[in-house]
Every structure is written in C-alpha cells, then in structure tokens.
Design a protein around this motif. Structure first.
Motif, short mmCIF file in Angstrom:
data_model
loop_
_atom_site.label_atom_id
_atom_site.label_comp_id
_atom_site.label_asym_id
_atom_site.label_seq_id
_atom_site.Cartn_x
_atom_site.Cartn_y
_atom_site.Cartn_z
N ILE A 1 0.75 -1.39 -0.17
CA ILE A 1 -0.21 0.18 0.03
C ILE A 1 0.58 0.82 -0.50
O ILE A 1 1.27 1.33 0.78
CB ILE A 1 -1.08 -0.47 1.08
CG1 ILE A 1 -2.10 -1.02 1.30
CG2 ILE A 1 -1.78 0.76 1.69
CD1 ILE A 1 -2.36 -1.79 2.20
N THR A 2 0.79 2.10 -0.45
CA THR A 2 1.40 3.48 -1.18
C THR A 2 0.31 4.59 -0.62
O THR A 2 -0.70 4.27 -1.42
CB THR A 2 1.81 3.63 -2.55
OG1 THR A 2 1.30 3.12 -3.42
CG2 THR A 2 3.25 2.98 -2.86
N ARG A 3 1.17 5.41 -0.42
CA ARG A 3 -0.15 6.75 -0.20
C ARG A 3 0.81 7.86 -0.84
O ARG A 3 2.11 8.09 -0.76
CB ARG A 3 -0.31 6.85 1.02
CG ARG A 3 -0.85 6.03 2.03
CD ARG A 3 -1.02 6.15 3.38
NE ARG A 3 -1.70 5.02 3.51
CZ ARG A 3 -0.95 3.92 4.17
NH1 ARG A 3 0.29 3.98 4.10
NH2 ARG A 3 -2.21 2.74 5.05
N PHE A 4 0.04 8.96 -1.14
CA PHE A 4 0.58 9.73 -1.31
C PHE A 4 0.53 10.84 0.43
O PHE A 4 0.44 10.58 1.32
CB PHE A 4 -0.98 10.97 -2.26
CG PHE A 4 -0.83 10.78 -3.58
CD1 PHE A 4 0.52 10.58 -4.35
CD2 PHE A 4 -1.52 10.29 -4.03
CE1 PHE A 4 -0.09 10.59 -5.41
CE2 PHE A 4 -2.15 9.74 -4.97
CZ PHE A 4 -0.85 10.36 -6.04
N SER A 5 1.82 11.98 -0.04
CA SER A 5 1.71 12.76 1.67
C SER A 5 0.88 13.11 2.16
O SER A 5 1.02 12.81 3.30
CB SER A 5 2.72 13.58 1.35
OG SER A 5 1.87 14.75 0.48
N ASP A 6 -0.75 13.28 2.14
CA ASP A 6 -1.46 13.80 2.21
C ASP A 6 -2.89 12.36 2.93
O ASP A 6 -3.59 12.33 3.40
CB ASP A 6 -3.00 14.31 1.03
CG ASP A 6 -3.47 13.68 0.26
OD1 ASP A 6 -3.07 12.78 -0.24
OD2 ASP A 6 -3.94 14.49 -0.62
N GLY A 7 -2.11 11.85 2.67
CA GLY A 7 -3.09 9.72 3.36
C GLY A 7 -3.30 9.71 2.05
O GLY A 7 -3.99 7.88 2.36
N ALA A 8 -3.85 10.20 1.28
CA ALA A 8 -4.78 9.34 0.17
C ALA A 8 -4.17 8.32 -0.32
O ALA A 8 -2.49 8.15 -0.77
CB ALA A 8 -4.98 9.98 -1.22
N ASP A 9 -4.57 7.27 -1.11
CA ASP A 9 -3.91 5.75 -1.51
C ASP A 9 -3.66 6.37 -2.96
O ASP A 9 -4.45 7.48 -3.19
CB ASP A 9 -4.98 5.04 -1.63
CG ASP A 9 -4.98 3.87 -0.77
OD1 ASP A 9 -4.00 4.54 0.62
OD2 ASP A 9 -5.31 3.57 -0.26
N ILE A 10 -2.48 5.75 -3.94
CA ILE A 10 -1.77 5.97 -4.79
C ILE A 10 -2.93 5.34 -5.74
O ILE A 10 -2.83 4.25 -5.59
CB ILE A 10 -0.43 6.01 -5.09
CG1 ILE A 10 0.35 6.65 -4.46
CG2 ILE A 10 -0.19 6.35 -6.59
CD1 ILE A 10 1.73 6.28 -4.86
#
Length: 133
Positions: free
Chosen positions: A85-94
C-alpha cells in the motif's frame, strides 16, 4: 529475476516502529511486485531471499499488515497475494490503473512545476564515492 532495486514506501522505511526484519520482508515483497503493487511469493522464497525462517517472515507479514503497509489476500489453496500500500503525503492511496488519458496533460519530459535547467555540465569530480555530498 535480475533486479537491482526494490521499491518500498518511504513512510515505511523511516517508520521507527518497524523492525529491520519487517523492512527486509517489505523489501522482499517489493522485489516481487508487479506494476500494480501485487505479488505472491511463498514465505520460504522470501525467507531464502533475505536469510531468515518462514516463521520470521510470517510474523513480519502480520506486523506489516497491522501497520497498514500491506494488504494480504489469503488463499490456502493457491497461496497468499500481497499488495504493498502506497500513499500520497496527504494519506490518500496512490491510484492504480492510470491510463494515457489520465496523464495527457503531463508536459513533455514528465515533470510538473518549475523548469529544470538542461545542458548543465558542472564538474562532479568532488562527489565522494557513494554519490552523496
């Protein structure tokens, strides 16, 4: 496989709550992932790759899942599938499954923001081995 790198989320790499073994297992998963972040290596395969037991890999997988770094789809008959699971810095999933239409507004060269100077021929002979300043 003749890969020379693995990709894991930086957030996980810098997470002081993860043990070195958990980081290594995440790296082993990253080594086997497809373009959408899924893989299905056996526990023994990962253990052999990173030099540890099946049990150590299993414990690390559970910890990584509980920490939110991987998703595990368990299947006793066909083996587990793992998703990093990878996320953007704002916590949203890529997002996965991005199409050419989704990136049609990316400028040539694939960069956003300020222009990057090109044609620079600075002397880098003073860069120490290892590539860091």
């Amino acid at each position: 496989m003749n890969r020379q790198y693995v990709i894991i989320p930086a957030e996980a790499f810098f997470d002081n709550d993860l043990t070195p073994m958990q980081i290594k297992v995440l790296g082993a998963l990253g080594y086997h992932t497809d373009k959408k972040g899924w893989c299905w290596p056996k526990m023994t395969t990962m253990g052999d790759l990173i030099g540890c037991s099946h049990g150590a890999v299993s414990k690390a997988v559970v910890a990584l899942e509980e920490a939110g770094y991987i998703e595990v789809k368990r299947n006793k008959r066909h083996g587990n599938k793992y998703h990093i699971i990878t996320r953007f810095s704002d916590g949203a999933d890529i997002p996965t499954g991005i199409t050419d239409e989704d990136i049609s507004d990316v400028p040539s060269g694939g960069t956003f923001g300020a222009d990057i100077p090109t044609g620079t021929t600075e002397d880098i002979s003073d860069v120490p081995s290892g590539g860091t300043l």
